[in-house]
Design an enzyme around this catalytic site. Structure first.
Site, short mmCIF file in Angstrom:
data_model
loop_
_atom_site.label_atom_id
_atom_site.label_comp_id
_atom_site.label_asym_id
_atom_site.label_seq_id
_atom_site.Cartn_x
_atom_site.Cartn_y
_atom_site.Cartn_z
N CYS A 1 112.83 -21.06 54.17
CA CYS A 1 112.31 -19.82 53.46
C CYS A 1 111.10 -20.25 52.88
O CYS A 1 110.67 -21.00 52.44
CB CYS A 1 113.44 -19.42 52.44
SG CYS A 1 112.86 -17.79 51.52
N ASP B 1 110.23 -19.17 49.91
CA ASP B 1 110.27 -19.55 48.57
C ASP B 1 109.78 -20.74 48.07
O ASP B 1 109.98 -22.02 48.76
CB ASP B 1 112.06 -19.58 48.28
CG ASP B 1 112.14 -19.51 47.06
OD1 ASP B 1 111.80 -20.32 46.10
OD2 ASP B 1 112.93 -18.37 46.66
N ARG C 1 110.31 -22.85 45.79
CA ARG C 1 111.20 -23.76 45.34
C ARG C 1 111.98 -24.32 46.39
O ARG C 1 112.68 -25.35 46.07
CB ARG C 1 112.27 -22.84 44.43
CG ARG C 1 111.64 -22.26 43.24
CD ARG C 1 112.76 -21.43 42.57
NE ARG C 1 113.09 -20.39 43.59
CZ ARG C 1 113.81 -19.20 43.14
NH1 ARG C 1 114.53 -19.18 41.98
NH2 ARG C 1 114.28 -18.13 44.12
N HIS D 1 118.60 -20.93 51.74
CA HIS D 1 119.01 -21.18 50.32
C HIS D 1 119.99 -20.32 49.58
O HIS D 1 119.69 -18.97 49.82
CB HIS D 1 117.66 -21.63 49.52
CG HIS D 1 116.84 -20.55 49.24
ND1 HIS D 1 116.78 -19.90 47.95
CD2 HIS D 1 115.99 -19.90 50.10
CE1 HIS D 1 115.76 -19.05 47.78
NE2 HIS D 1 115.42 -19.06 49.45
N CYS E 1 118.68 -16.45 47.51
CA CYS E 1 117.45 -16.10 48.28
C CYS E 1 117.04 -14.62 48.11
O CYS E 1 117.88 -13.90 48.18
CB CYS E 1 117.56 -16.26 49.86
SG CYS E 1 116.32 -15.79 50.85
CO CO Z 1 114.62 -17.18 50.30
#
Ligand code: CO
Length: 216
Positions: A42, A44, A46, A98, A101
């Site tokens: 992803c 993302d 993080r 994750h 998400c």
């Molecule tokens: Co995500």
């Protein structure tokens, strides 16, 4: 004057630290890359692939998009897979989602967000496919976590069914496709018990993963 000077400063510090440990690191790496892994994760902020697996530059080829989707008409993702498998000859493709998400949550909530709704529609397809199973989960946050897991398993299946991976297995190339999920709250990776090494194994491995849950 440089914009975002603090990032350039941090970059210099990082490069110096790496060189202090191995003076030839960048020189050696500039000649070639030979990563063993392709990471599909992803976007993302993080979930930084190299950092959470402790791998250095040169060790992992990386593709990231919103909600780690592998879509059969996405030339960007398919080109990454082709290059990784046919040129770099990676041994492992890791699809890593994750928990928590935002892409999966947005798909679940069914609110309008504009252009991205077309992308998130693929996650709604996953939810629809597993409607009966998800319907049995009463707790909303548990249902959200489960959809994050199911999304990874479906994307592993998609990777396995790309022409690139099918052809690689046909040629006898050693290639394993894995499904993992990452916990934002504790920084730990979990295996979703899907680890496909051939076209013949896909169906059974997929069903085992769908029936199971993440393990350490
Ligand atoms: Co995500």
């Amino acid at each position: 004057m440089k914009k975002l000077k603090h990032l350039f400063d941090k970059n210099r510090e990082w490069a110096e630290r790496v060189r202090a440990n191995d003076p030839d690191f960048f020189e050696n790496l500039s000649h070639q890359q030979s990563p063993n892994y392709l990471w599909i994760g992803c976007a993302d902020s993080r979930v930084p692939a190299n950092e959470i697996t402790g791998l250095m530059p040169g060790e992992m080829f990386v593709h990231r998009n919103v909600a780690n989707l592998v879509i059969h008409t996405d030339l960007n993702c398919l080109s990454v897979i082709q290059f990784a498998v046919e040129v770099l000859e990676v041994k492992h493709i890791i699809v890593c989602g994750h928990y928590g998400c935002g892409g999966v949550l947005a798909a679940m909530e069914n609110k309008k967000h504009g252009l991205i709704d077309n992308w998130l529609r693929h996650i709604q397809d996953v939810a629809q496919k597993h409607e009966a199973h998800l319907g049995e989960i009463r707790d909303a946050s548990e249902k959200f976590q489960r959809l994050c897991e199911l999304n990874v398993i479906e994307q592993v299946s998609n990777v396995c069914q790309t022409t690139v991976v099918e052809n690689a297995w046909e040629r006898g190339q050693e290639l394993t496709i894995h499904g993992w999920i990452y916990g934002l709250h504790n920084g730990l990776l979990h295996d979703l018990n899907i680890c496909v090494t051939s076209r013949e194994d896909l169906r059974a491995d997929y069903l085992t993963a769908i029936r199971g849950r993440a393990s350490d």
